[in-house]
Each structure stands twice: as structure tokens, then as C-alpha cells.
Design a protein around this motif. Structure first.
Motif, PDB file in Angstrom:
ATOM      1  N   ARG A 155     -12.074  10.603   1.525  1.00  0.00           N
ATOM      2  CA  ARG A 155     -11.166  11.735   1.762  1.00  0.00           C
ATOM      3  C   ARG A 155     -10.839  11.781   3.246  1.00  0.00           C
ATOM      4  NH1 ARG A 155     -13.280  17.894   1.126  1.00  0.00           N
ATOM      5  NH2 ARG A 155     -11.586  18.968   2.213  1.00  0.00           N
ATOM      6  N   LEU A 156      -9.571  11.850   3.584  1.00  0.00           N
ATOM      7  CA  LEU A 156      -9.124  11.754   4.972  1.00  0.00           C
ATOM      8  C   LEU A 156      -8.718  13.111   5.530  1.00  0.00           C
ATOM      9  CD1 LEU A 156      -6.885   8.549   4.684  1.00  0.00           C
ATOM     10  CD2 LEU A 156      -9.341   8.711   5.171  1.00  0.00           C
ATOM     11  N   VAL A 157      -9.185  13.393   6.735  1.00  0.00           N
ATOM     12  CA  VAL A 157      -8.750  14.552   7.516  1.00  0.00           C
ATOM     13  C   VAL A 157      -8.256  14.007   8.845  1.00  0.00           C
ATOM     14  CG1 VAL A 157      -9.406  16.732   8.582  1.00  0.00           C
ATOM     15  CG2 VAL A 157     -10.439  16.053   6.387  1.00  0.00           C
ATOM     16  N   GLU A 158      -6.994  14.236   9.164  1.00  0.00           N
ATOM     17  CA  GLU A 158      -6.378  13.543  10.290  1.00  0.00           C
ATOM     18  C   GLU A 158      -6.036  14.456  11.465  1.00  0.00           C
ATOM     19  OE1 GLU A 158      -3.178  10.879   9.521  1.00  0.00           O
ATOM     20  OE2 GLU A 158      -3.873  10.433   7.484  1.00  0.00           O
ATOM     21  N   ILE A 159      -6.223  13.877  12.642  1.00  0.00           N
ATOM     22  CA  ILE A 159      -5.705  14.431  13.890  1.00  0.00           C
ATOM     23  C   ILE A 159      -4.527  13.541  14.299  1.00  0.00           C
ATOM     24  CG2 ILE A 159      -6.207  14.943  16.314  1.00  0.00           C
ATOM     25  CD1 ILE A 159      -9.184  15.066  15.500  1.00  0.00           C
ATOM     26  N   GLY A 160      -3.408  14.129  14.644  1.00  0.00           N
ATOM     27  CA  GLY A 160      -2.258  13.336  15.049  1.00  0.00           C
ATOM     28  C   GLY A 160      -2.484  12.679  16.404  1.00  0.00           C
ATOM     29  N   GLY A 216      -1.806   7.462  13.939  1.00  0.00           N
ATOM     30  CA  GLY A 216      -0.409   7.678  14.280  1.00  0.00           C
ATOM     31  C   GLY A 216       0.505   7.378  13.112  1.00  0.00           C
ATOM     32  N   SER A 217       1.706   6.877  13.410  1.00  0.00           N
ATOM     33  CA  SER A 217       2.710   6.658  12.373  1.00  0.00           C
ATOM     34  C   SER A 217       3.172   5.215  12.299  1.00  0.00           C
ATOM     35  CB  SER A 217       3.929   7.561  12.628  1.00  0.00           C
ATOM     36  OG  SER A 217       4.461   7.314  13.932  1.00  0.00           O
ATOM     37  N   ASP A 218       2.477   4.293  12.975  1.00  0.00           N
ATOM     38  CA  ASP A 218       2.907   2.901  12.952  1.00  0.00           C
ATOM     39  C   ASP A 218       2.515   2.239  11.634  1.00  0.00           C
ATOM     40  OD1 ASP A 218       0.183   2.607  13.308  1.00  0.00           O
ATOM     41  OD2 ASP A 218       0.320   2.049  15.412  1.00  0.00           O
ATOM     42  N   ASP A 219       2.974   1.018  11.427  1.00  0.00           N
ATOM     43  CA  ASP A 219       2.725   0.310  10.180  1.00  0.00           C
ATOM     44  C   ASP A 219       1.227   0.091   9.948  1.00  0.00           C
ATOM     45  OD1 ASP A 219       5.426   0.197   9.756  1.00  0.00           O
ATOM     46  OD2 ASP A 219       5.658  -1.876  10.475  1.00  0.00           O
ATOM     47  N   GLU A 220       0.501  -0.201  11.016  1.00  0.00           N
ATOM     48  CA  GLU A 220      -0.939  -0.440  10.875  1.00  0.00           C
ATOM     49  C   GLU A 220      -1.665   0.815  10.405  1.00  0.00           C
ATOM     50  OE1 GLU A 220       0.780  -3.435  13.559  1.00  0.00           O
ATOM     51  OE2 GLU A 220       0.879  -1.249  13.481  1.00  0.00           O
ATOM     52  N   ALA A 221      -1.211   1.985  10.882  1.00  0.00           N
ATOM     53  CA  ALA A 221      -1.809   3.238  10.434  1.00  0.00           C
ATOM     54  C   ALA A 221      -1.583   3.438   8.934  1.00  0.00           C
ATOM     55  CB  ALA A 221      -1.230   4.414  11.218  1.00  0.00           C
ATOM     56  N   GLN A 222      -0.414   3.050   8.440  1.00  0.00           N
ATOM     57  CA  GLN A 222      -0.126   3.179   7.012  1.00  0.00           C
ATOM     58  C   GLN A 222      -1.040   2.273   6.185  1.00  0.00           C
ATOM     59  OE1 GLN A 222       1.695   5.567   5.987  1.00  0.00           O
ATOM     60  NE2 GLN A 222       2.491   6.112   8.010  1.00  0.00           N
ATOM     61  N   VAL A 223      -1.305   1.081   6.688  1.00  0.00           N
ATOM     62  CA  VAL A 223      -2.233   0.177   5.998  1.00  0.00           C
ATOM     63  C   VAL A 223      -3.612   0.823   5.903  1.00  0.00           C
ATOM     64  CG1 VAL A 223      -3.452  -2.032   6.172  1.00  0.00           C
ATOM     65  CG2 VAL A 223      -0.996  -1.919   6.656  1.00  0.00           C
ATOM     66  N   LEU A 224      -4.068   1.416   7.001  1.00  0.00           N
ATOM     67  CA  LEU A 224      -5.380   2.054   7.008  1.00  0.00           C
ATOM     68  C   LEU A 224      -5.437   3.237   6.052  1.00  0.00           C
ATOM     69  CD1 LEU A 224      -6.160   1.895  10.825  1.00  0.00           C
ATOM     70  CD2 LEU A 224      -7.498   0.829   9.012  1.00  0.00           C
ATOM     71  N   ARG A 225      -4.412   4.050   6.050  1.00  0.00           N
ATOM     72  CA  ARG A 225      -4.398   5.212   5.149  1.00  0.00           C
ATOM     73  C   ARG A 225      -4.523   4.766   3.690  1.00  0.00           C
ATOM     74  NH1 ARG A 225      -0.409   7.024   8.887  1.00  0.00           N
ATOM     75  NH2 ARG A 225      -1.137   8.887  10.006  1.00  0.00           N
ATOM     76  N   ARG A 226      -3.729   3.760   3.331  1.00  0.00           N
ATOM     77  CA  ARG A 226      -3.750   3.294   1.939  1.00  0.00           C
ATOM     78  C   ARG A 226      -5.128   2.766   1.559  1.00  0.00           C
ATOM     79  NH1 ARG A 226       1.155   0.953   3.126  1.00  0.00           N
ATOM     80  NH2 ARG A 226       0.152  -1.079   3.353  1.00  0.00           N
ATOM     81  N   ARG A 227      -5.711   1.967   2.433  1.00  0.00           N
ATOM     82  CA  ARG A 227      -6.985   1.332   2.096  1.00  0.00           C
ATOM     83  C   ARG A 227      -8.119   2.346   2.070  1.00  0.00           C
ATOM     84  NH1 ARG A 227      -9.008  -4.024   2.143  1.00  0.00           N
ATOM     85  NH2 ARG A 227     -10.332  -3.912   0.296  1.00  0.00           N
ATOM     86  N   LEU A 228      -8.167   3.225   3.046  1.00  0.00           N
ATOM     87  CA  LEU A 228      -9.257   4.195   3.106  1.00  0.00           C
ATOM     88  C   LEU A 228      -9.193   5.213   1.975  1.00  0.00           C
ATOM     89  CD1 LEU A 228      -9.321   4.770   6.955  1.00  0.00           C
ATOM     90  CD2 LEU A 228     -11.223   3.887   5.592  1.00  0.00           C
ATOM     91  N   ALA A 229      -7.971   5.602   1.605  1.00  0.00           N
ATOM     92  CA  ALA A 229      -7.817   6.622   0.566  1.00  0.00           C
ATOM     93  C   ALA A 229      -8.335   6.159  -0.791  1.00  0.00           C
ATOM     94  CB  ALA A 229      -6.350   7.036   0.455  1.00  0.00           C
TER      95      ALA A 229
END
Length: 458
Positions: free
Chosen positions: A85-90, A68-81
Motif C-alpha cells: 500500500r503506497l502513501v506518497e509525498i510529492g 515524482g511524475s517521470d516514467d521511472e516513477a510510474q514503473v515503480l508505482r505499478r510494481r510496488l502496488a
């Protein structure tokens, strides 16, 4: 030919460890007071599986997930990237957070929050990466990705061209037909199959039933310290024991993800199912031994378990604040007495380096008929032992020079030196090392074994 990526499909969580120590209880209740030292945030669930699958970075790993778009999701995106390689479903849901309060290596409390929400459409990129995958791991944590109709439609076509490994969840979806290996744990198997029988026969029966019901090729049931039970449905299952993980308490968080990722990687490389599961059992044991999920992404120096370079290993262990233990000898015709001495030495520190006499050195010490086993073979057998982290061969009559290079904290010798100083003791004093002796197991010796093989009296 270029290998396709390993694609991990599943539910990503944010794992949080609040770490400290306990020295007192609260004045108003019998609750431990944790003096917090640090807080660690890391990907969990399918995120951890994908991170672990990247290994040494030689293989591309793609993660198909919902965020999603919450702060925790942003933490995950940064760390995983950093590695994936990320492919996302909203999704409209809030990121699931699992927070553990840990003290002195033990989990005192876990707090969960978050919800799955509604998932959006599967992006076209998902079909492209699954079509090119050399292997697929479905890491189901019951948050809806593997149940998504669009995802399942894409996954249904994969088993015809690439191996699929499915790590199921009681709240998740059944594996797609044709999955090569499903990797539930023992409790999940009994729950899925509805057979509460606690013995091995009941587990084998349940595993065989799931192979048929799910239409998978095999079921690799993880059993913690006991290893894994591999069932192909009909026939006798295969038990694959796990190496012993010394020391308690043991944190096993993430061991299932390590196991499933290792199976998927091995199958993507062309391994047979039994080979892949055997490799994964050892990988999961190593993962737990090294601290499991609590340390796998920790930026602090960690003590490595093995290294091909004994000097580099010793340097890394010292840098990480660990204790370097060394021992030495010929180790010609390795026997039980050797093994028990090596195991006792390993328990004295964080790594064990064996200083091995070369063939020429053994001949000068033991005579022209020795060694019976050449140094390359002796070194290979020693490194196969779980208690040995590295081997270094030395040419001299004594290990003094190699000790000066390794600079171990502890030097162990097998035998009775109670009435005399160890020959290496003066060298150890140069850097403050400590010499200790470890008793041999009575009645075991290479000389006795050699005599017995030549028809002499044992």
C-alpha cells in the motif's frame, strides 16, 4: 486483536539489471562485450525493503515515500502496488535509477542518475498509518524522506508505542530518539563515529558511541559474511555469525534491506532484539544464497532452498532446470562424518533430499537396540543443517520406491563401493540418474559412538 501494518518509510529507487554473458572483448579497446539476454526493472531502496517485508502476504505493508511524475516513477508505482500500500509525498526530483550491467553473475559496471528535488507536504494519511503501525522501518537512502520535517515529527512519536528500526545512510538523517535498533553496515559505523580503527575492538567502540549519540536502544552492525555485531552501548557486544554461503561469486545487492526488513518484522511480532537480529542474519544469508536482489523479483522459476515436502521440492527444482541430489541412511547419532558427506553431496546440485530410514527400517537393519534416536528427532536434526533441503522418511528396507518418486539426478552414498555396484544403481537407470560414492571420514561411525556411550571401547 488485528495487527497494525508494518510501515516502511524512506527513499525509493529504480534498480535496473542489464544481464548477459561475455565471450569476447571489443576490437577497439580492452572492454568486455556483453551479449544482452534480458533487462530487469525492480524497486530498490525502501521499495525493495517494503517488497521483502511482505513475505508470504500475511501482513499488510505500507510504504511512505516520495515519487515524482517521470516514467521511472510510474514503473515503480505499478510494481510496488502489486504487494504494498503506497502513501506518497510529492517531489520535483527525478527518480533515482541505479543500472547494473551484469555478465555471468558478476556486476561489471553501475550507472546512477536522478536527483532528490524538493519534497511536498506530508499527506494526512501518513499520520494515520504511523499511528496504527505495529512496527516501523526507516530505510534511508539519503534522498530526503527521513529528513523531511513533517516525516520526522511523525516518526518522533512512534517509539513510545511501536518498535522502530532505522537503516541509516551517510547522507541521511540520524535516527529519532528512542529508535529500538539501528542497522548500519560496518563501513557506515566507522564513518558515522569517525573511528577508522580496522579491528573488532575499534568497531565495538564505534558502535557503543553511536548507541549513546543517537539515543537508540541497540545497534546491529551488519558485517557481510561475518554476520552482525549487536551492541547495546555499555557492556560486551554480541557477535551473531552468518551461515556460510557456498559458491562464488556472490551478489550481495539488497542484503542490507533484507536484514533490516527481517529485524523490523520480528520486532513487530514481539521478538526480543537479540532474537530479531539473529533471525535477520540467517534471512540475509539465505537471500544472498538464493541470488539476492537480482532474482528476488525475477518471474522465472527459481530453485528453492528448502521445502517441507521433499517430492514438491524435487519437482520444483527439476522444473527450474536445477539438479536434484539425494542421499540416504539411518543417521543415528549424527556425527562429523555424516555432516561432511552431506555437505559434499549438496555441492553436487541445487538441492539435497535425505531419504531417512524409519525406526522400523533401522531395527530390521541394525538390530533391536537401534535406533538410539527416534525418526522424528533424526529428521529434525538433519533439516537443521544448511546443506539439507528436505528429508523424507521411508519404511522399506531399501529407498528404491522413494527414489522412484523423487527421481533425483544424482544419488550419493557414503562408503567404499569401488568394487561393486550400488544397490540402487539399477533403479536410477529407469530415468537416467547417476550414482556416486562419497568417502566416509575415517574413524567416525555411529556404532563406535554408541559403544563409547555405553562404556565400551571407542
Amino acid at each position: 486483536m488485528t495487527r497494525g501494518p508494518l510501515v516502511v518509510v524512506g527513499d525509493v529507487l529504480l534498480d535496473v539489471d542489464v544481464c548477459g554473458s561475455v565471450s569476447r572483448t571489443a576490437p577497439d579497446s580492452p572492454a568486455p562485450v556483453v551479449d544482452v539476454v534480458r533487462r530487469v526493472e525492480r524497486p530498490g531502496g525502501a521499495g525493495l525493503a517494503a517488497w521483502l517485508a511482505t513475505g508470504d502476504g500475511s501482513r499488510e505493508v505500507v510504504l511512505l515515500m516520495a515519487l515524482g511524475s517521470d516514467d521511472e516513477a510510474q514503473v515503480l508505482r505499478r510494481r510496488l502496488a502489486e504487494r504494498v500500500r503506497l502513501v506518497e509525498i510529492g517531489t520535483t526530483g527525478r527518480t533515482t535509477v541505479k543500472a547494473r550491467v551484469r555478465a555471468d553473475g558478476q556486476t561489471l559496471l553501475r550507472m546512477d542518475r536522478g536527483d532528490a528535488g524538493d519534497l511536498g507536504d506530508v499527506p494526512p494519511e501518513a499520520g494515520d498509518v504511523l499511528a496504527s503501525a505495529s512496527g516501523v522501518l526507516v530505510s534511508d537512502y539519503g534522498r530526503g524522506v527521513s529528513s523531511h520535517p513533517g516525516v520526522r515529527a511523525l516518526l518522533a512519536a512512534v517509539p513510545r508505542r511501536a518498535p522502530v528500526v532505522w537503516d541509516p545512510h551517510p547522507r541521511g538523517a540520524d535516527p529519532v530518539s528512542g529508535t529500538l535498533v539501528a542497522t548500519p553496515n560496518e563501513g557506515e559505523v566507522r564513518r558515522f563515529a569517525g573511528d577508522p580503527a580496522p579491528d573488532l575492538a575499534g568497531l565495538s567502540r564505534s558502535a557503543a558511541a553511536l548507541v549513546e549519540r543517537w539515543e537508540v536502544r541497540a545497534l546491529a552492525v551488519t558485517r557481510g559474511a561475518a554476520g552482525a555485531l549487536l551492541s547495546y552501548g555499555a557492556g560486551i557486544p554480541v557477535h551473531l555469525p552468518a551461515p556460510e554461503v557456498p559458491g562464488r561469486p556472490v551478489d550481495t545487492c539488497g542484503a542490507g534491506d533484507r536484514f533490516a526488513a527481517s529485524v523490523a518484522l520480528a520486532l513487530a511480532e514481539g521478538a526480543l532484539i537479540r532474537e530479531a537480529v539473529g533471525t535477520a542474519v540467517v534471512a540475509a544469508a539465505d537471500f544472498v544464497r538464493d541470488g539476492a536482489a537480482a532474482t528476488c523479483m525475477d518471474p522465472r522459476p527459481r530453485v528453492p532452498r528448502t521445502s517441507g515436502d521433499a517430492v514438491a521440492l524435487a519437482r520444483e527444482v527439476r522444473a527450474g532446470g536445477g539438479t536434484v541430489v539425494a542421499t540416504g541412511g539411518c543417521f543415528d547419532l549424527l556425527h562429523r562424518g555424516h555432516v561432511e558427506t552431506l555437505q559434499a553431496a549438496r555441492r553436487l546440485g541445487d538441492c539435497l533430499v535425505v531419504c531417512l530410514n524409519s525406526d522400523d527400517s533401522v531395527r530390521r537393519l541394525k538390530g533391536p537396540d537401534r535406533p538410539i534416536v527416534p525418526q522424528e528427532d533424526r529428521a529434525r536434526v538433519l533439516t537443521a543443517l544448511d546443506c539439507v533441503d528436505a528429508v523424507v522418511v521411508f519404511e522399506e528396507d531399501t529407498p528404491n520406491e522413494v527414489l522412484r518418486t523423487l527421481r533425483p539426478h544424482v544419488w550419493c552414498k557414503g562408503g567404499d563401493y569401488s568394487d561393486a555396484a550400488l544397490p540402487e544403481e539399477q533403479v536410477l537407470l529407469e530415468w537416467g540418474g547417476q550414482a556416486v560414492t562419497l568417502p566416509y571420514l575415517a574413524g567416525r561411525s555411529t556404532t563406535r559412538l554408541a559403544r563409547a556411550t555405553q562404556g565400551g571401547e571407542p
